[in-house]
Design a protein around this motif. Sequence first.
Motif, PDB file in Angstrom:
ATOM      1  N   PRO A 135       0.833  -1.205   0.000  1.00  0.00           N
ATOM      2  CA  PRO A 135       0.000   0.000   0.000  1.00  0.00           C
ATOM      3  C   PRO A 135       0.869   1.255   0.000  1.00  0.00           C
ATOM      4  N   LEU A 136       0.553   2.194  -0.890  1.00  0.00           N
ATOM      5  CA  LEU A 136       1.281   3.459  -0.981  1.00  0.00           C
ATOM      6  C   LEU A 136       0.399   4.595  -0.481  1.00  0.00           C
ATOM      7  N   ASN A 137       1.011   5.584   0.144  1.00  0.00           N
ATOM      8  CA  ASN A 137       0.217   6.686   0.703  1.00  0.00           C
ATOM      9  C   ASN A 137      -0.273   7.632  -0.392  1.00  0.00           C
ATOM     10  N   GLY A 138      -1.353   8.328  -0.085  1.00  0.00           N
ATOM     11  CA  GLY A 138      -1.998   9.195  -1.061  1.00  0.00           C
ATOM     12  C   GLY A 138      -1.337  10.539  -1.261  1.00  0.00           C
ATOM     13  N   TYR A 139      -0.315  10.848  -0.469  1.00  0.00           N
ATOM     14  CA  TYR A 139       0.422  12.093  -0.676  1.00  0.00           C
ATOM     15  C   TYR A 139       1.476  11.914  -1.774  1.00  0.00           C
ATOM     16  N   ASP A 140       2.226  10.826  -1.681  1.00  0.00           N
ATOM     17  CA  ASP A 140       3.258  10.557  -2.676  1.00  0.00           C
ATOM     18  C   ASP A 140       2.696   9.926  -3.940  1.00  0.00           C
ATOM     19  N   ALA A 141       1.629   9.156  -3.799  1.00  0.00           N
ATOM     20  CA  ALA A 141       1.074   8.410  -4.937  1.00  0.00           C
ATOM     21  C   ALA A 141      -0.443   8.550  -4.974  1.00  0.00           C
ATOM     22  N   PRO A 142      -0.953   9.781  -5.186  1.00  0.00           N
ATOM     23  CA  PRO A 142      -2.407   9.969  -5.224  1.00  0.00           C
ATOM     24  C   PRO A 142      -3.035   9.167  -6.359  1.00  0.00           C
ATOM     25  N   GLY A 143      -4.099   8.448  -6.038  1.00  0.00           N
ATOM     26  CA  GLY A 143      -4.778   7.646  -7.040  1.00  0.00           C
ATOM     27  C   GLY A 143      -4.267   6.236  -7.178  1.00  0.00           C
ATOM     28  N   TYR A 144      -3.229   5.862  -6.399  1.00  0.00           N
ATOM     29  CA  TYR A 144      -2.718   4.493  -6.468  1.00  0.00           C
ATOM     30  C   TYR A 144      -3.781   3.541  -5.948  1.00  0.00           C
ATOM     31  N   PHE A 145      -3.953   2.415  -6.658  1.00  0.00           N
ATOM     32  CA  PHE A 145      -5.059   1.518  -6.318  1.00  0.00           C
ATOM     33  C   PHE A 145      -4.961   0.980  -4.900  1.00  0.00           C
ATOM     34  N   LEU A 146      -3.797   0.508  -4.517  1.00  0.00           N
ATOM     35  CA  LEU A 146      -3.618  -0.126  -3.210  1.00  0.00           C
ATOM     36  C   LEU A 146      -3.081   0.907  -2.237  1.00  0.00           C
ATOM     37  N   ASN A 147      -3.890   1.286  -1.239  1.00  0.00           N
ATOM     38  CA  ASN A 147      -3.481   2.384  -0.375  1.00  0.00           C
ATOM     39  C   ASN A 147      -3.653   2.127   1.112  1.00  0.00           C
ATOM     40  N   ARG A 148      -4.192   0.971   1.518  1.00  0.00           N
ATOM     41  CA  ARG A 148      -4.377   0.688   2.939  1.00  0.00           C
ATOM     42  C   ARG A 148      -4.023  -0.772   3.228  1.00  0.00           C
ATOM     43  N   THR A 149      -3.538  -1.005   4.442  1.00  0.00           N
ATOM     44  CA  THR A 149      -3.179  -2.378   4.808  1.00  0.00           C
ATOM     45  C   THR A 149      -4.404  -3.280   4.892  1.00  0.00           C
ATOM     46  N   THR A 150      -5.556  -2.736   5.278  1.00  0.00           N
ATOM     47  CA  THR A 150      -6.770  -3.555   5.323  1.00  0.00           C
ATOM     48  C   THR A 150      -7.156  -4.032   3.925  1.00  0.00           C
ATOM     49  N   GLN A 151      -6.999  -3.175   2.943  1.00  0.00           N
ATOM     50  CA  GLN A 151      -7.266  -3.536   1.549  1.00  0.00           C
ATOM     51  C   GLN A 151      -6.304  -4.621   1.086  1.00  0.00           C
ATOM     52  N   ALA A 152      -5.038  -4.480   1.443  1.00  0.00           N
ATOM     53  CA  ALA A 152      -4.050  -5.490   1.061  1.00  0.00           C
ATOM     54  C   ALA A 152      -4.348  -6.827   1.721  1.00  0.00           C
ATOM     55  N   ALA A 153      -4.711  -6.797   3.001  1.00  0.00           N
ATOM     56  CA  ALA A 153      -5.013  -8.044   3.716  1.00  0.00           C
ATOM     57  C   ALA A 153      -6.204  -8.750   3.090  1.00  0.00           C
ATOM     58  N   ALA A 154      -7.213  -7.991   2.685  1.00  0.00           N
ATOM     59  CA  ALA A 154      -8.385  -8.594   2.048  1.00  0.00           C
ATOM     60  C   ALA A 154      -8.013  -9.220   0.703  1.00  0.00           C
ATOM     61  N   LEU A 155      -7.150  -8.567  -0.050  1.00  0.00           N
ATOM     62  CA  LEU A 155      -6.710  -9.119  -1.329  1.00  0.00           C
ATOM     63  C   LEU A 155      -5.915 -10.402  -1.137  1.00  0.00           C
ATOM     64  N   ILE A 156      -5.045 -10.412  -0.143  1.00  0.00           N
ATOM     65  CA  ILE A 156      -4.258 -11.614   0.125  1.00  0.00           C
ATOM     66  C   ILE A 156      -5.185 -12.785   0.464  1.00  0.00           C
ATOM     67  N   GLU A 157      -6.196 -12.512   1.270  1.00  0.00           N
ATOM     68  CA  GLU A 157      -7.152 -13.572   1.607  1.00  0.00           C
ATOM     69  C   GLU A 157      -7.931 -14.020   0.379  1.00  0.00           C
ATOM     70  N   GLU A 158      -8.352 -13.066  -0.445  1.00  0.00           N
ATOM     71  CA  GLU A 158      -9.137 -13.394  -1.641  1.00  0.00           C
ATOM     72  C   GLU A 158      -8.336 -14.218  -2.641  1.00  0.00           C
ATOM     73  N   VAL A 159      -7.108 -13.811  -2.914  1.00  0.00           N
ATOM     74  CA  VAL A 159      -6.287 -14.531  -3.882  1.00  0.00           C
ATOM     75  C   VAL A 159      -5.945 -15.920  -3.363  1.00  0.00           C
ATOM     76  N   GLY A 160      -5.662 -16.018  -2.087  1.00  0.00           N
ATOM     77  CA  GLY A 160      -5.492 -17.313  -1.451  1.00  0.00           C
ATOM     78  C   GLY A 160      -4.220 -18.060  -1.799  1.00  0.00           C
ATOM     79  N   ALA A 161      -3.204 -17.337  -2.286  1.00  0.00           N
ATOM     80  CA  ALA A 161      -1.935 -17.987  -2.635  1.00  0.00           C
ATOM     81  C   ALA A 161      -0.980 -17.890  -1.453  1.00  0.00           C
ATOM     82  N   PRO A 162      -0.338 -18.983  -1.070  1.00  0.00           N
ATOM     83  CA  PRO A 162       0.543 -18.941   0.106  1.00  0.00           C
ATOM     84  C   PRO A 162       1.778 -18.071  -0.073  1.00  0.00           C
ATOM     85  N   ASN A 163       2.140 -17.768  -1.314  1.00  0.00           N
ATOM     86  CA  ASN A 163       3.325 -16.943  -1.546  1.00  0.00           C
ATOM     87  C   ASN A 163       2.997 -15.480  -1.822  1.00  0.00           C
TER      88      ASN A 163
END
Length: 248
Positions: A135-163
């Motif tokens: 996740p990248l912050n919105g000051y340095d990378a405004p508009g970047y798709f991945l911006n919060r750890t909760t969003q990243a954690a949900a994606l990791i669970e959804e994709v379901g790949a151990p790596n």
Amino acid sequence: MKFSANLGFLWTDRALPDAIRAAKAAGFEAVECHWPYDHDVDAVASALRQTGLPMLGLNTRRGQPGENGLSALPGREDEARAAIDEALAYAKATDTGAVHVMAGFAQGADAHATFAENLRYACGQAEGRTILIEPLNGYDAPGYFLNRTTQAAALIEEVGAPNLRLMFDCYHVQLTEGDVARRLEKLLPLIGHIQVASIPDRGTPDHGELNYPHIWQVLDRLGWDRPIGAEYKPTGDTDASLRWLSAV
């Protein structure tokens, strides 16, 4: 604590093989980089073997000028997967342990679905390597798709790949979400790599609003024993900026 020199910011006045040698001389226990593709892969691999330093990670290409990754961009799947293939090939040739798949500037459900599918592709092609998302912050990378750890954690669970793992950059997390110590504790099972820099100037991790001595204590208590990425921007000569390292 062990540290990895991020050669995207440190010793940028040198070719990558020479920067690897400088990191070894400075006492770092690993290196990592951003986009190494302009550097001869055999020369980089040779410098890594010579120094004995592992290369922890590298990024997929950003794309065209002004872009910041391709993997969450609907309609750009072929380009995104070519960038993933290129990064994995470079990682294989240099025995690099992880590839950070960059999402890019995008929003919405289609971007989410595109990113998830490209991550599944990357994880399936990784041949034992870790795929990282950051996740990248919105000051340095405004508009970047991945911006919060909760969003990243949900994606990791959804994709379901151990790596598939989270790259937890304390600089980005503090600017966007704060509460870094508790987030490290909560997200530790998902974290594949940790990076540090001061906030808000992205300088050496020995000043600013985040108390890094406390973070070192937290990581020690959590049992984190892998090198932490020093991804900061030195003001001037890199070697002169390294005083913080001897105080950890």
